[in-house]
Design a protein around this motif. Structure first.
Motif, mmCIF file in Angstrom:
data_model
loop_
_atom_site.group_PDB
_atom_site.id
_atom_site.type_symbol
_atom_site.label_atom_id
_atom_site.label_comp_id
_atom_site.label_asym_id
_atom_site.label_seq_id
_atom_site.Cartn_x
_atom_site.Cartn_y
_atom_site.Cartn_z
ATOM 1 N N HIS A 253 0.774 -1.277 0.047
ATOM 2 C CA HIS A 253 0.109 0.174 -0.068
ATOM 3 C C HIS A 253 0.832 1.066 -0.009
ATOM 4 C CE1 HIS A 253 -2.882 2.936 0.731
ATOM 5 N NE2 HIS A 253 -2.534 3.055 2.125
ATOM 6 N N LEU A 254 2.174 1.236 0.724
ATOM 7 C CA LEU A 254 2.991 2.373 0.885
ATOM 8 C C LEU A 254 3.492 2.598 -0.568
ATOM 9 C CD1 LEU A 254 4.111 4.340 2.932
ATOM 10 C CD2 LEU A 254 6.114 2.687 2.892
ATOM 11 N N PHE A 255 3.732 1.835 -1.304
ATOM 12 C CA PHE A 255 4.232 1.568 -2.604
ATOM 13 C C PHE A 255 3.189 1.560 -3.795
ATOM 14 C CE2 PHE A 255 7.975 1.077 -0.153
ATOM 15 C CZ PHE A 255 9.157 1.505 -0.996
ATOM 16 N N GLY A 256 2.035 1.865 -3.548
ATOM 17 C CA GLY A 256 0.916 1.603 -4.139
ATOM 18 C C GLY A 256 0.837 2.638 -5.429
ATOM 19 N N VAL A 257 -0.210 2.405 -6.391
ATOM 20 C CA VAL A 257 -0.335 3.174 -7.570
ATOM 21 C C VAL A 257 -1.267 4.261 -7.279
ATOM 22 C CG1 VAL A 257 -0.046 1.248 -9.243
ATOM 23 C CG2 VAL A 257 -2.337 1.393 -8.203
ATOM 24 N N SER A 258 -1.975 4.384 -6.126
ATOM 25 C CA SER A 258 -2.667 5.332 -5.636
ATOM 26 C C SER A 258 -1.921 6.514 -4.954
ATOM 27 C CB SER A 258 -3.875 5.060 -4.975
ATOM 28 O OG SER A 258 -3.610 4.295 -3.836
ATOM 29 N N ARG A 259 -0.491 6.254 -4.780
ATOM 30 C CA ARG A 259 0.315 7.234 -3.996
ATOM 31 C C ARG A 259 1.177 8.131 -4.827
ATOM 32 N NH1 ARG A 259 -0.823 7.913 1.359
ATOM 33 N NH2 ARG A 259 -2.043 6.102 2.121
ATOM 34 N N SER A 260 1.424 9.280 -4.305
ATOM 35 C CA SER A 260 2.605 9.985 -5.218
ATOM 36 C C SER A 260 3.701 9.258 -5.058
ATOM 37 C CB SER A 260 2.400 11.298 -4.747
ATOM 38 O OG SER A 260 1.230 12.004 -4.510
ATOM 39 N N TYR A 261 4.941 9.920 -6.039
ATOM 40 C CA TYR A 261 6.103 9.256 -6.147
ATOM 41 C C TYR A 261 6.907 9.525 -5.147
ATOM 42 C CZ TYR A 261 3.942 9.045 -10.948
ATOM 43 O OH TYR A 261 3.105 8.819 -11.854
ATOM 44 N N LEU A 280 8.508 -7.003 -2.447
ATOM 45 C CA LEU A 280 7.161 -7.160 -2.886
ATOM 46 C C LEU A 280 7.179 -8.100 -4.130
ATOM 47 C CD1 LEU A 280 6.392 -3.184 -2.522
ATOM 48 C CD2 LEU A 280 5.480 -5.164 -1.119
ATOM 49 N N PRO A 281 7.147 -9.178 -4.059
ATOM 50 C CA PRO A 281 7.405 -10.106 -5.034
ATOM 51 C C PRO A 281 6.223 -10.314 -6.154
ATOM 52 C CG PRO A 281 7.008 -11.386 -3.131
ATOM 53 C CD PRO A 281 7.395 -10.114 -2.672
ATOM 54 N N GLY A 282 5.164 -9.744 -5.607
ATOM 55 C CA GLY A 282 3.859 -9.620 -6.289
ATOM 56 C C GLY A 282 3.409 -8.478 -7.181
ATOM 57 N N LYS A 283 4.442 -7.613 -6.772
ATOM 58 C CA LYS A 283 4.274 -6.238 -7.381
ATOM 59 C C LYS A 283 4.603 -5.849 -9.130
ATOM 60 C CE LYS A 283 3.808 -1.326 -5.999
ATOM 61 N NZ LYS A 283 2.401 -1.627 -5.938
ATOM 62 N N PRO A 284 3.784 -5.490 -9.748
ATOM 63 C CA PRO A 284 4.546 -5.584 -11.050
ATOM 64 C C PRO A 284 5.665 -4.445 -11.093
ATOM 65 C CG PRO A 284 2.070 -5.276 -11.080
ATOM 66 C CD PRO A 284 2.430 -5.213 -9.850
ATOM 67 N N ILE A 285 6.508 -4.924 -11.977
ATOM 68 C CA ILE A 285 7.754 -3.987 -12.046
ATOM 69 C C ILE A 285 7.642 -2.586 -12.503
ATOM 70 C CG2 ILE A 285 8.437 -4.702 -14.201
ATOM 71 C CD1 ILE A 285 11.456 -5.009 -13.201
ATOM 72 N N ASP A 286 6.589 -2.470 -13.425
ATOM 73 C CA ASP A 286 6.454 -1.133 -14.009
ATOM 74 C C ASP A 286 5.925 -0.038 -12.830
ATOM 75 O OD1 ASP A 286 3.247 -0.952 -13.904
ATOM 76 O OD2 ASP A 286 3.755 -3.018 -14.571
ATOM 77 N N GLU A 287 5.013 -0.688 -11.817
ATOM 78 C CA GLU A 287 4.756 0.112 -10.660
ATOM 79 C C GLU A 287 5.615 0.369 -9.427
ATOM 80 O OE1 GLU A 287 1.348 -1.785 -8.961
ATOM 81 O OE2 GLU A 287 0.195 -1.884 -10.724
ATOM 82 N N ILE A 288 6.670 -0.391 -9.819
ATOM 83 C CA ILE A 288 8.065 0.079 -8.929
ATOM 84 C C ILE A 288 8.848 1.130 -9.321
ATOM 85 C CG2 ILE A 288 10.196 -0.688 -7.664
ATOM 86 C CD1 ILE A 288 8.759 -3.602 -7.546
ATOM 87 N N TYR A 289 8.953 0.932 -10.910
ATOM 88 C CA TYR A 289 9.670 2.067 -11.160
ATOM 89 C C TYR A 289 8.991 3.680 -11.265
ATOM 90 C CZ TYR A 289 13.513 -0.174 -13.941
ATOM 91 O OH TYR A 289 14.727 -0.688 -14.248
#
Length: 576
Positions: A253-261, A280-289
């Motif tokens: 959630h802290l690294f989520g797609v509804s958060r600012s960068y 976060l092995p289940g998180k898509p790599i695009d969202e981490i970038y």
């Protein structure tokens, strides 16, 4: 010198100019990011938000500058395909030893696509996203600190942690902070057995966002590890540890797609992405970038992973996304992949009264806002092509008839001039029908909390109907329909006037003047579209939403430069 030699020399200069252009961007990105530490130490929250907006706009400014340089170098030959074939080859050779080569390639592609947008995509001129080497191949170790934790004096290790990360502001009480963090780690991981915490490993880089600094890493037991995020705040009296997160769901959630960068001054991005994927092995790599501020690289990775899946599922069709059709956007999806594609319709049904440009401006506004975990990231993609046969007939018919300004269709391909791509969430109105009483109540209350969180950060959703909200897999409500979104400070929050007589009281329409920015919170109930019992619960727990004075007080706070704090984690994660 022959024309071939001239082209070769020019191609080398252009390739070098593109590399230098990206490195100028990279240096500018790092310089803005580096300001975050000082903003945190000096509690300059409003200036920090200005930095965030400046950094978002930096990429396009650098692209424009580099394009101008290339035009000066190439002159009339700037659009010659033969020249760009040589530029591509020479640029490739310049990147052969670089760790973050994929970032350089994305910068190059942006230039090429903007130059050749009207001519389609040429796989020999560009780096195709499907061919960009994924960051999973990176093995360069990211810089980190490692601490052994004593079974008898675990707080000593945390004291060393807090001492190693230097700030220009002292801790209010460093030992108390260390003890609180240590106790929380021991309590959260007690199910690991006796002496659960054996070691702590943290990235050397501090992550900053909104009003917090984060130490990001892992905590190790004897046989397993878990994420370890230590949140620090500067409350004006000094630093203190505010929260500890060890559960993957909370870190996601802290690294989520509804958060600012985040603002994290990383020397190499790819190796940090690899480390974060271990958390976060289940998180898509695009969202981490993307959450690291590398939105363009995030778009490239999203394109790559989606179209690879799209090609593998060769018989699956693109269809309308589930939910109530929007009056402004047509939305489609590939059922087996968690993305939606949103296209602006050519005409909007009543009562929508905005223009196409105004809709684009709303989405651009969201890109620059502090999204506080409640506004879903929406990335614009231009000139995307799909095989025509992959569209369900009903969807293709709608796009042809209602999105002709955005879509070109022939027998082979559908080219979309502009679409917004978002993570697919379950629409709240459908979610409410599918849940039992407990789930419905929790979702309705979190919906009201979402409106509160947005309002406290100067965001007014406009259209509050549940169909415009989605629910994450963790049950969190987010807003994703932005055509009526605006700033709280731009609204006029009015009390509902007292009727002058019985005729006024019985009137179906307002009997008084209503301005274009007027909002009547006392009348929100019918516009929330909630079941009666849930609306009653929302009124009971979130009565402030229906009080015009609460909204006007928020406006006064914003005018006075007071920005309320919205912690990005639940109350139970905060330290005593």
């Amino acid at each position: 010198m022959s024309p071939i030699d001239i082209d070769a020399e020019l191609a080398q200069r252009m390739a070098s100019a593109i590399r230098d252009g990206f490195e100028d961007y990279h240096a500018g990105f790092a310089a803005i990011t580096a300001r975050a530490k000082g903003r945190f130490e000096q509690r300059q929250w409003e200036v920090a938000q200005q930095d965030a907006v400046e950094r978002i706009g930096l990429y396009d400014r650098c692209i424009a500058s580099c394009m101008e340089t290339l035009r000066l170098l190439a002159g009339d030959a700037i659009g010659e395909r033969a020249l760009w074939l040589q530029v591509h080859a020479r640029y490739t050779s310049l990147l052969s030893t670089l760790i973050d080569a994929e970032l350089y390639k994305t910068f190059y592609n942006t230039l090429a696509r903007r130059l050749f947008a009207t001519r389609g995509v040429d796989g020999q001129v560009e780096f195709l996203a499907l061919d960009v080497e994924p960051s999973d191949a990176i093995t360069h170790p990211v810089a980190r600190h490692v601490y052994a934790v004593s079974a008898h004096r675990p707080a000593d290790a945390v004291m060393r942690v807090l001492g190693d990360y230097r700030f220009g502001v002292p801790y209010v009480h460093q030992l108390r902070c260390a003890a609180a963090v240590s106790i929380r780690l021991q309590d959260d991981l007690a199910h690991w057995g006796t002496h659960p915490v054996r070691g702590i490993e943290l990235l050397d880089t501090v992550f900053y966002r909104e009003r917090r600094a984060y130490l990001v890493g892992r905590v190790f037991g004897e046989h397993r590890f878990s994420p370890c995020i230590i949140a620090l705040v500067n409350d004006g009296q000094g630093l203190r540890a505010d929260a500890v997160l060890t559960r993957r769901a909370d870190v996601a959630h802290l690294f989520g797609v509804s958060r600012s960068y985040f603002h994290a001054n990383l020397s190499n991005v790819g190796d940090a992405v690899v480390f974060l994927r271990s958390l976060l092995p289940g998180k898509p790599i695009d969202e981490i970038y993307t959450v690291l501020g590398r939105a363009k690289q995030g778009k490239t990775e999203r394109y790559r992973t989606f179209f690879r899946h799209f090609q593998e599922q060769a018989n699956e069709q693109l269809v309308h996304a589930e939910g109530t059709p929007g009056m402004v956007m047509a939305v489609f999806t590939l059922p087996s992949y968690p993305l939606v594609f949103k296209l602006i319709r050519d005409r909007f049904a009543w009562p929508k009264a905005m223009s196409r440009q105004q809709v684009e401006d709303k989405y651009a506004l969201v890109f620059n806002l502090d999204r506080v975990g409640r506004l879903l990231d929406a990335q614009p993609y231009r000139h995307q092509r799909f095989p025509t046969r992959r569209f369900a007939p009903a969807l293709l018919k709608e796009l042809r008839e209602q999105c002709a300004l955005s879509v070109q269709v022939n027998d082979e391909t559908v080219e979309i001039a502009l679409c917004y791509v978002q993570r697919r969430f379950r629409p709240l109105n459908l979610y409410l029908r599918e849940q039992g009483p407990t789930g419905v109540r929790a979702a309705a209350l979190d919906y009201a909390q979402a409106i509160t969180d947005m309002a406290r950060n100067n965001i007014f959703p406009g259209d509050m109907l549940p169909k415009n909200f989605g629910v994450s897999r963790h049950g969190r409500a987010v807003f994703y329909d932005y055509d009526e979104l605006c700033l709280v400070s731009d609204c006029v929050f009015r009390d509902w006037p007292t009727p002058r007589n019985e005729e006024d009281a019985m009137s179906d329409e307002p009997w008084f003047h209503v301005g274009p920015r007027d909002v009547f919170p006392q009348r929100f109930g019918p516009f929330m579209g909630l079941p009666a019992l849930e609306l009653t619960a929302v009124r009971e727990h979130y009565g402030h939403l229906f009080d015009p004075a609460w909204w006007r007080d928020l406006q006064q706070q914003f005018a006075d430069g007071v920005l309320p704090d919205t912690p990005p984690y639940a109350r139970e994660h905060r330290l005593a």
